[in-house]
Design an enzyme around this catalytic site. Sequence first.
Site, PDB file in Angstrom:
ATOM      1  N   CYS A 188     -14.397 -30.434 -41.172  1.00  0.00           N
ATOM      2  CA  CYS A 188     -15.614 -30.130 -41.920  1.00  0.00           C
ATOM      3  C   CYS A 188     -16.578 -29.473 -40.954  1.00  0.00           C
ATOM      4  O   CYS A 188     -17.102 -30.125 -40.042  1.00  0.00           O
ATOM      5  CB  CYS A 188     -16.243 -31.388 -42.517  1.00  0.00           C
ATOM      6  SG  CYS A 188     -17.823 -31.042 -43.345  1.00  0.00           S
ATOM      7  N   MET A 222     -19.040 -23.979 -47.120  1.00  0.00           N
ATOM      8  CA  MET A 222     -18.413 -24.884 -46.172  1.00  0.00           C
ATOM      9  C   MET A 222     -18.511 -24.278 -44.772  1.00  0.00           C
ATOM     10  O   MET A 222     -18.324 -23.068 -44.598  1.00  0.00           O
ATOM     11  CB  MET A 222     -16.944 -25.098 -46.525  1.00  0.00           C
ATOM     12  CG  MET A 222     -16.709 -25.562 -47.968  1.00  0.00           C
ATOM     13  SD  MET A 222     -16.740 -24.225 -49.180  1.00  0.00           S
ATOM     14  CE  MET A 222     -15.093 -23.555 -48.955  1.00  0.00           C
TER      15      MET A 222
END
Length: 392
Positions: A105, A315
């Site tokens: 992430c 993201m």
Amino acid sequence: MSVHLPQVRIPATYMRGGTSKGVFFCLSDLPEAAQVPGEARDRLLLRLMGSPDAYQKQIDGMGGATSSTSKAVILSPSTSPDHDVDYLFGQVAIDRAFVDWSGNCGNLSSAVGPFAIAQGLVDTARLPADGMAEIRIWQANIAKTIVARVPMRGGEVQETGDFELDGVTFPAAEIAVAFMDPAAGEGAIFPTGNVIDELHVPGHGTLEATLINAGIPTVFVRADALGYRGTELQEVINNDEQALAMFEAIRIQGAIKMGLVETPAQATARQHTPKIAFVAPPARYSASSGRVVEAEEVDLLVRALSMGKLHHAMMGTAAVAIAAAAAIEGTLVNQAVGGGEREAVTFGHPSGTLQVGARATREGAHWHIEAATMSRSARVLMEGWVRVPWTP
């Protein structure tokens, strides 16, 4: 006969990193059975987040019912002398009993340094009382190095400031994050060896796609090839079941073409990777906050899907892929910015804009990205203990 599971009490910190939120743990604080990868750890994190939830709300857990808020991070002192901390990321599915450990992430990467400092995982000799602490992070999921520059004041992490990040309502202190050598494996930026491939998608014809593995495996397609402008907000895509099915079909074929999986069933089970995004040249649009983004503010437009839904911003790992693809001539991303050599681009996403940088060099038949960079922010939201009904 009913089963009464004990409530396990675990030290934890709830943090925002970039445009994501997650629950952060020190590895040594987890129950012994969950300190090693496997079924016990996955069950713990699933129950912690409130998954699987047929209602897709995660009411009985820490998850926020979106891909951006159903995340867990586990940190430990690094086993490598060249790094300060080892960072493991789990993307917890909302409606299925599955924790995906296949990727990173990028947003929560910005919170790793601050958490590591606060938990005493970084040698204090390396930390300035005031100034910038350079934290060397080993991203264990993808075996890559991340370098975060964390501001310090009075011997503690500075969290507040005036840095504004589209997709986050309030300003905070800026954290510069560099993803070093972000391609997975030598010469594997383009798993097929091509900057553009043809994807044969059952029911949707043949599409041009750039399949890149930098930051996270990502499938880029042109917005106009799908009937979009690249200015779309979440509701346009996420309220259209046919559109979501189309994007998933494209993603599945991209996963197979990239060699990440062998079958469509395997791709369906592995939703975290690859990501899928569509790109377009600059255009004027209204962001989800209502702010008008002028065409002159951006080099291109990008919309990306995560865990089967259009992301509310971008993201972090996909931003790395955007930076890398924009820097390499001939990709669909590079074409959207007008071609040529690029070391930095500003792209428009549903919440606003983001600048990312990358420098590409060619070594024989392969492209190389030394580092991809961007700025994020992070903040502790809550710290203490989480309680989870769980048994080893």
